[in-house]
Design an enzyme around this catalytic site. Structure first.
Site, short mmCIF file in Angstrom:
data_model
loop_
_atom_site.label_atom_id
_atom_site.label_comp_id
_atom_site.label_asym_id
_atom_site.label_seq_id
_atom_site.Cartn_x
_atom_site.Cartn_y
_atom_site.Cartn_z
CG HIS A 1 -27.31 18.81 -10.21
ND1 HIS A 1 -28.13 18.42 -9.18
CD2 HIS A 1 -26.27 17.95 -10.21
CE1 HIS A 1 -27.61 17.35 -8.59
NE2 HIS A 1 -26.48 17.04 -9.20
N GLY A 2 -26.06 22.01 -12.87
CA GLY A 2 -26.18 22.80 -14.10
C GLY A 2 -25.29 24.02 -14.13
CG ASP B 1 -22.13 16.61 -16.47
OD1 ASP B 1 -21.44 16.81 -17.49
OD2 ASP B 1 -23.22 16.03 -16.51
CG ASP C 1 -31.11 11.37 -5.97
OD1 ASP C 1 -31.62 11.56 -4.86
OD2 ASP C 1 -30.91 12.28 -6.80
CG HIS D 1 -24.35 15.19 -6.28
ND1 HIS D 1 -24.74 14.46 -7.37
CD2 HIS D 1 -24.02 14.29 -5.32
CE1 HIS D 1 -24.66 13.18 -7.08
NE2 HIS D 1 -24.23 13.03 -5.84
CG ASP E 1 -24.31 11.43 -11.38
OD1 ASP E 1 -24.31 11.51 -10.15
OD2 ASP E 1 -24.24 12.42 -12.15
CG HIS E 2 -28.25 12.16 -9.76
ND1 HIS E 2 -28.64 12.67 -8.55
CD2 HIS E 2 -27.23 12.95 -10.19
CE1 HIS E 2 -27.90 13.74 -8.27
NE2 HIS E 2 -27.03 13.92 -9.24
P1 13P Z 1 -22.54 20.21 -12.06
O1 13P Z 1 -23.76 20.41 -12.89
O2 13P Z 1 -22.31 21.35 -11.12
O3 13P Z 1 -21.33 19.92 -12.87
O4 13P Z 1 -22.79 18.92 -11.11
C1 13P Z 1 -22.71 17.62 -11.64
C2 13P Z 1 -23.24 16.60 -10.72
O5 13P Z 1 -23.51 16.81 -9.56
C3 13P Z 1 -23.43 15.25 -11.28
O6 13P Z 1 -24.04 14.40 -10.37
O1 G3H Z 2 -26.44 15.54 -12.12
C1 G3H Z 2 -26.66 15.31 -13.31
C2 G3H Z 2 -25.53 15.18 -14.25
O2 G3H Z 2 -24.99 16.42 -14.60
C3 G3H Z 2 -25.91 14.34 -15.45
O3 G3H Z 2 -26.71 15.02 -16.34
O4 G3H Z 2 -28.63 13.49 -16.90
O5 G3H Z 2 -27.94 15.32 -18.45
O6 G3H Z 2 -26.49 13.30 -18.17
P1 G3H Z 2 -27.49 14.22 -17.53
ZN ZN Z 3 -25.49 15.26 -9.09
#
Ligand code: 13P
Ligand code: G3H
Ligand code: ZN
Length: 331
Positions: free
Chosen positions: A190-191, A278, A116, A233, A94-95
């Site tokens: 996000h978040g 997430d 990304d 996302h 991811d990212h």
């Molecule tokens: P959320 O923070 O909305 O769960 O999104 C997670 C995400 O996009 C991980 O790449």
């Molecule tokens: O988009 C980000 C994900 O929620 C992952 O978060 O880098 O804290 O593991 P993290």
């Molecule tokens: Zn993301």
């Protein structure tokens, strides 16, 4: 020594996305960092017969240890078989923010990576993405690129404001880079703090409703890239009951509103074939653990609070597969 994802029993995302686009549903991409989260994801996806993308950020990989994580993914495939259903399982970065990180993941058993480059200029994003695609495709690994910037925190990339994806850029980006899927920005972030109550309106039932996602942008992109897999996302819904439970048992979360489930359902029926979640898992886990800590202060066996957290996660993921993404029964 490098490891191919095929030796771990994993699959890339090609077939799962083709089926999802065709079938009008989205494959869940659930982030995990530890055993209980992984157990819950597999349990829920086997019980609902859903394909799944095990999603790992750079931070999660560092937290869990890359070696251990690879073996956890291998174990997840065996666990699913033991539970009686062979669901397609992908292991996805991811990212990813550099070519080197993507290469390292490909060399250590990931079946899919995200590069990304959304915070770079269009030209730089294309050059970096193309380089990752060339290496990944030589190893049978699929690649997700991103155009447009989400508001909030993208791992180490902080974007104060969102910049919606420009539909006029998508054809050139996809054809010149060769990516297998494209993450877009249409109003998610996000978040757990996506929208403040002040940014929302109340519906007839008094429920706070955030500004709608930009489905007009999504539709324009679909017209330009017919049948091409689109990724969303920042798709947590931030269930109010979990926020309330956390705060009731000593937490201090701000009032916040996530992406309404109806909007995710609508997106899943369109070209969106991967939905990233997430934060909702983090909230469910924290709520369950806080409750045990307050209600049973004498408890100190981690299984007694991580077990209920795992159960809460399983319920959450089954709900998403069954009622939001539509991936249940599609394995
Ligand atoms: P959320 O923070 O909305 O769960 O999104 C997670 C995400 O996009 C991980 O790449
Ligand atoms: O988009 C980000 C994900 O929620 C992952 O978060 O880098 O804290 O593991 P993290
Ligand atoms: Zn993301």
């Amino acid at each position: 020594m490098s490891t191919s994802y095929k030796d771990l029993g994993l699959v890339n995302t090609t077939e799962m996305f083709a089926k999802a686009v065709e079938g009008g549903y989205a494959v869940p991409a659930y982030n995990f960092n530890n055993m209980e989260q992984l157990q819950a994801i597999i349990q829920a996806c086997v019980e609902t017969k859903s394909p799944v993308i095990l999603q790992v950020s750079a931070g999660a990989r560092k937290y869990a240890n890359a070696n251990l994580l690879r073996n956890m993914a291998k174990g997840a495939v065996e666990f699913a078989k033991e539970l009686g259903c062979e669901i397609p399982i992908a292991l996805h970065l991811d990212h990813g923010d550099t070519f080197e990180l993507c290469k390292d993941c490909i060399d250590s058993g990931f079946s899919s990576v995200m590069i990304d480059g959304s915070h770079f200029s269009f030209e730089e994003n294309m050059a970096l993405t193309k380089r990752v695609v060339e290496y990944a495709h030589a190893h049978g690994v699929t690649v997700e690129g991103e155009l447009g910037v989400l508001a909030g925190v993208e791992d180490d990339v902080v974007a104060e404001k969102s910049h919606y994806t420009k539909p006029e850029e998508v054809i050139e980006f996809v054809t010149k880079t060769g990516v297998d899927s494209l993450a877009i920005s249409i109003g998610t972030s996000h978040g757990a703090n996506k929208f403040t109550p002040e940014q929302c309106t109340r519906n007839a039932d008094g429920v706070l409703v955030p500004p709608p996602l930009r489905f007009d942008i999504l539709e324009e992109i679909e017209v330009k890239l017919p049948g091409f897999p689109i990724v969303l996302h920042g798709s947590s819904s931030v269930p109010q009951e979990d926020v309330d439970t956390i705060n009731k048992f000593g937490g201090a979360l701000k009032d916040s509103v996530g992406i309404p489930e109806e909007q995710l359902r609508r997106a899943a029926k369109s070209a969106v074939c991967k939905i990233n979640i997430d934060s909702d898992g983090r909230l469910a886990m924290t709520a369950a653990i806080r409750k045990v800590f307050v209600e049973k202060p004498g408890e100190f066996d981690p299984r007694k609070y991580l077990g209920p957290a795992r159960d809460a996660l399983t319920v959450l993921y089954k709900h998403k597969n069954n009622n939001v993404l539509g991936s249940a029964g599609k394995a």
